[in-house]
Design a protein around this motif. Structure first.
Motif, PDB file in Angstrom:
ATOM      1  N   GLU A  96      14.107  -0.276  24.237  1.00 22.90           N
ATOM      2  CA  GLU A  96      15.000  -1.375  23.849  1.00 22.90           C
ATOM      3  C   GLU A  96      14.246  -2.426  23.036  1.00 22.90           C
ATOM      4  N   GLU A  97      13.039  -2.781  23.468  1.00 24.23           N
ATOM      5  CA  GLU A  97      12.226  -3.743  22.726  1.00 24.23           C
ATOM      6  C   GLU A  97      11.824  -3.173  21.358  1.00 24.23           C
ATOM      7  N   LEU A  98      11.526  -1.875  21.317  1.00 31.28           N
ATOM      8  CA  LEU A  98      11.199  -1.238  20.041  1.00 31.28           C
ATOM      9  C   LEU A  98      12.370  -1.349  19.068  1.00 31.28           C
ATOM     10  N   LYS A  99      13.554  -1.036  19.518  1.00 34.64           N
ATOM     11  CA  LYS A  99      14.720  -1.095  18.637  1.00 34.64           C
ATOM     12  C   LYS A  99      14.972  -2.509  18.134  1.00 34.64           C
ATOM     13  N   GLN A 100      14.789  -3.492  18.984  1.00 40.50           N
ATOM     14  CA  GLN A 100      14.974  -4.878  18.563  1.00 40.50           C
ATOM     15  C   GLN A 100      13.949  -5.264  17.505  1.00 40.50           C
ATOM     16  N   ALA A 101      12.716  -4.825  17.681  1.00 37.18           N
ATOM     17  CA  ALA A 101      11.664  -5.137  16.708  1.00 37.18           C
ATOM     18  C   ALA A 101      11.948  -4.491  15.360  1.00 37.18           C
ATOM     19  N   SER A 103      14.844  -3.498  14.221  1.00 34.08           N
ATOM     20  CA  SER A 103      16.048  -4.105  13.643  1.00 34.08           C
ATOM     21  C   SER A 103      15.707  -5.394  12.911  1.00 34.08           C
ATOM     22  N   ARG A 104      14.778  -6.156  13.474  1.00 37.97           N
ATOM     23  CA  ARG A 104      14.379  -7.419  12.855  1.00 37.97           C
ATOM     24  C   ARG A 104      13.406  -7.211  11.701  1.00 37.97           C
ATOM     25  N   PHE A 105      12.507  -6.219  11.863  1.00 37.69           N
ATOM     26  CA  PHE A 105      11.483  -5.960  10.848  1.00 37.69           C
ATOM     27  C   PHE A 105      11.464  -4.469  10.508  1.00 37.69           C
ATOM     28  N   PRO A 106      12.271  -4.038   9.540  1.00 38.16           N
ATOM     29  CA  PRO A 106      12.346  -2.612   9.198  1.00 38.16           C
ATOM     30  C   PRO A 106      11.032  -2.021   8.698  1.00 38.16           C
ATOM     31  N   ASP A 107      10.091  -2.872   8.296  1.00 34.10           N
ATOM     32  CA  ASP A 107       8.807  -2.358   7.804  1.00 34.10           C
ATOM     33  C   ASP A 107       7.793  -2.162   8.937  1.00 34.10           C
ATOM     34  N   THR A 108       8.262  -2.194  10.182  1.00 34.69           N
ATOM     35  CA  THR A 108       7.368  -1.990  11.323  1.00 34.69           C
ATOM     36  C   THR A 108       6.744  -0.602  11.254  1.00 34.69           C
ATOM     37  N   ARG A 141       1.377 -11.021  16.820  1.00 33.52           N
ATOM     38  CA  ARG A 141       2.585 -11.704  17.298  1.00 33.52           C
ATOM     39  C   ARG A 141       3.081 -12.751  16.309  1.00 33.52           C
ATOM     40  N   LEU A 142       2.488 -12.772  15.109  1.00 35.54           N
ATOM     41  CA  LEU A 142       2.863 -13.747  14.093  1.00 35.54           C
ATOM     42  C   LEU A 142       3.595 -13.036  12.962  1.00 35.54           C
ATOM     43  N   PRO A 143       4.931 -13.038  12.976  1.00 35.11           N
ATOM     44  CA  PRO A 143       5.695 -12.242  12.012  1.00 35.11           C
ATOM     45  C   PRO A 143       5.500 -12.644  10.559  1.00 35.11           C
ATOM     46  N   PHE A 144       5.036 -13.863  10.314  1.00 32.88           N
ATOM     47  CA  PHE A 144       4.806 -14.274   8.932  1.00 32.88           C
ATOM     48  C   PHE A 144       3.441 -13.832   8.426  1.00 32.88           C
ATOM     49  N   LEU A 145       2.641 -13.184   9.310  1.00 30.15           N
ATOM     50  CA  LEU A 145       1.304 -12.750   8.926  1.00 30.15           C
ATOM     51  C   LEU A 145       1.012 -11.275   9.237  1.00 30.15           C
ATOM     52  N   ASN A 146       1.725 -10.681  10.194  1.00 28.21           N
ATOM     53  CA  ASN A 146       1.296  -9.384  10.718  1.00 28.21           C
ATOM     54  C   ASN A 146       1.597  -8.184   9.820  1.00 28.21           C
ATOM     55  N   HIS A 147       1.907  -8.444   8.556  1.00 26.40           N
ATOM     56  CA  HIS A 147       2.031  -7.350   7.588  1.00 26.40           C
ATOM     57  C   HIS A 147       0.848  -7.337   6.612  1.00 26.40           C
ATOM     58  N   PHE A 148      -0.031  -8.333   6.701  1.00 24.02           N
ATOM     59  CA  PHE A 148      -1.195  -8.393   5.819  1.00 24.02           C
ATOM     60  C   PHE A 148      -2.334  -7.547   6.395  1.00 24.02           C
ATOM     61  N   PRO A 149      -2.981  -6.693   5.581  1.00 21.50           N
ATOM     62  CA  PRO A 149      -4.079  -5.859   6.088  1.00 21.50           C
ATOM     63  C   PRO A 149      -5.186  -6.655   6.767  1.00 21.50           C
ATOM     64  N   LEU A 150      -5.568  -7.805   6.199  1.00 19.87           N
ATOM     65  CA  LEU A 150      -6.641  -8.603   6.779  1.00 19.87           C
ATOM     66  C   LEU A 150      -6.276  -9.095   8.176  1.00 19.87           C
ATOM     67  N   VAL A 151      -5.024  -9.462   8.372  1.00 15.12           N
ATOM     68  CA  VAL A 151      -4.569  -9.945   9.670  1.00 15.12           C
ATOM     69  C   VAL A 151      -4.524  -8.801  10.679  1.00 15.12           C
ATOM     70  N   ILE A 206       3.460  -4.859  15.085  1.00 19.23           N
ATOM     71  CA  ILE A 206       4.158  -5.795  15.958  1.00 19.23           C
ATOM     72  C   ILE A 206       3.743  -5.577  17.406  1.00 19.23           C
ATOM     73  N   CYS A 207       3.417  -6.672  18.071  1.00 16.52           N
ATOM     74  CA  CYS A 207       3.078  -6.621  19.493  1.00 16.52           C
ATOM     75  C   CYS A 207       4.047  -7.501  20.277  1.00 16.52           C
ATOM     76  N   VAL A 208       4.667  -6.926  21.283  1.00 14.11           N
ATOM     77  CA  VAL A 208       5.517  -7.674  22.209  1.00 14.11           C
ATOM     78  C   VAL A 208       4.696  -7.886  23.478  1.00 14.11           C
ATOM     79  N   GLU A 209       4.378  -9.127  23.772  1.00 18.65           N
ATOM     80  CA  GLU A 209       3.502  -9.418  24.916  1.00 18.65           C
ATOM     81  C   GLU A 209       4.274  -9.408  26.232  1.00 18.65           C
TER      82      GLU A 209
END
Length: 267
Positions: A96-101, A103-108, A141-151, A206-209
Motif C-alpha cells: 500500500e505504501e509502495l503504491k502511494q509513493a 502514484s505521487r512520484f511515477p519516476d520512483t 526522504r526529501l522529494p525535492f532532492l531524491n532524484h539527483f544522483p549526488l543525493v 524513496i524511503c518511507v520511514e
C-alpha cells in the motif's frame, strides 16, 4: 496482463521461517502477485507453496546468492519487484505504501522502508546503529532532492543503510542494461553495489520511514556467515573504494568494523 508488483520469495532448502514470510506477503492490505523461486526444490517447499497457492519456479545451474536473486528478479512479470528473503516478514501495509509513493512520484526507481531486526526470536528495534541508518537515509526522504544522483549516493557513502529485503525495484527501467541485475561476484555487498550503480542513473529513490519489514538474523543467515569468514569486511571495503579515496577508505574501515559486533549471532 502485467502485474503492478511482485513479491519474489527466494527459498533455500527447508527453512522453518518460510511460512511466516509467505503469510506476511499474502496478507497485504493491497493485492499483489507472489511467486516462489528456488534452486533447492523439496516436498516441504512444494507443500507450503501449494497451501498458499503460489507458483514455484525452479532455477537450475550454478549455485550462488547472486544467481538466486537474479533469477527471482527476472521471473517477476511486473513493473515493480521485491525480492523477499525467506527468513523475513513484511508489514501488511508495505505494498500500500509502495503504491502511494509511485502514484505521487511515477519516476520512483527504488522504494524502501525502515525495518525491525529480529534476533533470537526477539525484536531488536533499539540497536545502537539503527539511528545512524535512519540519519543516512534522510536524503531519500526529501522529494525535492531524491532524484539527483549526488543525493542518492550521499545516502550510501558511509555504508548501506538500506535493508535489502525492504527494497522494491522498478523493473522495466533496469532490465535493459544487458547485464545481470545483481553482480554475481559478490556474496554480501551485492545489494549495495546494485544501489550505487542505480544511484548514478536516472529515477528517484524513496524511503518511507515506517518499520514495514522484519529482518531476521540467526546463526545460519547469510549476513552472519559472511561476517564470520570476513567476506563482509572485504566486500564493503571495495564498495567504499568506489566512493572515496584510499586514505578515506582506510579511516572509515577502522571505525566501521566495530559495528560488526552488534550483528554477530552465536549458535
Amino acid at each position: 496482463m502485467k502485474h503492478f508488483h511482485t513479491f519474489a520469495i527466494c527459498a533455500y532448502r527447508d527453512s522453518p521461517y518460510l511460512e511466516a514470510c509467505i503469510r506476511s506477503v499474502k496478507m497485504q492490505s493491497c493485492p499483489t502477485h507472489v511467486i516462489l523461486c528456488t534452486s533447492t526444490p523439496s516436498p516441504y517447499i512444494e507443500k507450503l507453496a501449494s497451501a498458499y497457492k503460489i507458483p514455484v519456479l525452479v532455477r537450475k545451474g550454478e549455485g550462488g546468492i547472486g544467481q538466486d536473486w537474479n533469477f527471482a528478479y527476472e521471473m517477476a512479470d511486473s513493473w515493480y519487484v521485491t525480492i523477499a528473503h525467506q527468513d523475513d516478514m513484511y508489514g501488511k501495509h508495505y505494498v500500500e505504501e509502495l503504491k502511494q509513493a509511485v502514484s505521487r512520484f511515477p519516476d520512483t526507481r527504488l522504494f524502501t522502508t525502515d525495518y525491525v531486526t529480529v534476533k533470537n526470536k526477539k525484536l531488536a528495534r533499539g540497536e545502537r546503529m539503527e539511528w545512524v541508518k535512519r540519519f543516512l537515509r534522510l536524503p531519500l526522504r526529501l522529494p525535492f532532492l531524491n532524484h539527483f544522483p549526488l543525493v542518492k549516493k550521499a545516502a550510501l557513502c558511509f555504508g548501506n543503510p538500506i535493508c535489502c529485503p525492504a527494497c522494491t525495484y522498478k523493473k522495466e527501467e533496469t532490465i535493459q542494461e544487458g547485464r545481470p541485475f545483481f553482480n554475481n561476484s559478490f556474496r554480501f555487498a551485492l545489494d549495495w553495489e546494485r544501489l550505487i550503480t542505480m544511484a548514478e542513473g536516472t529515477g528517484r529513490f524513496i524511503c518511507v520511514e515506517k518499520p514495514l519489514v522484519y529482518h531476521r538474523l540467526h546463526p545460519d543467515a547469510a549476513t552472519n556467515i559472511c561476517m564470520k569468514d570476513h567476506l563482509r569486511f572485504e566486500e564493503e571495503r571495495s564498495m567504499f573504494a568506489r566512493l572515496w579515496p584510499a586514505a578515506v577508505v582506510r579511516f572509515i574501515m577502522k571505525f566501521y568494523q566495530k559495528a560488526y559486533d552488534s550483528y554477530e549471532i552465536s549458535g
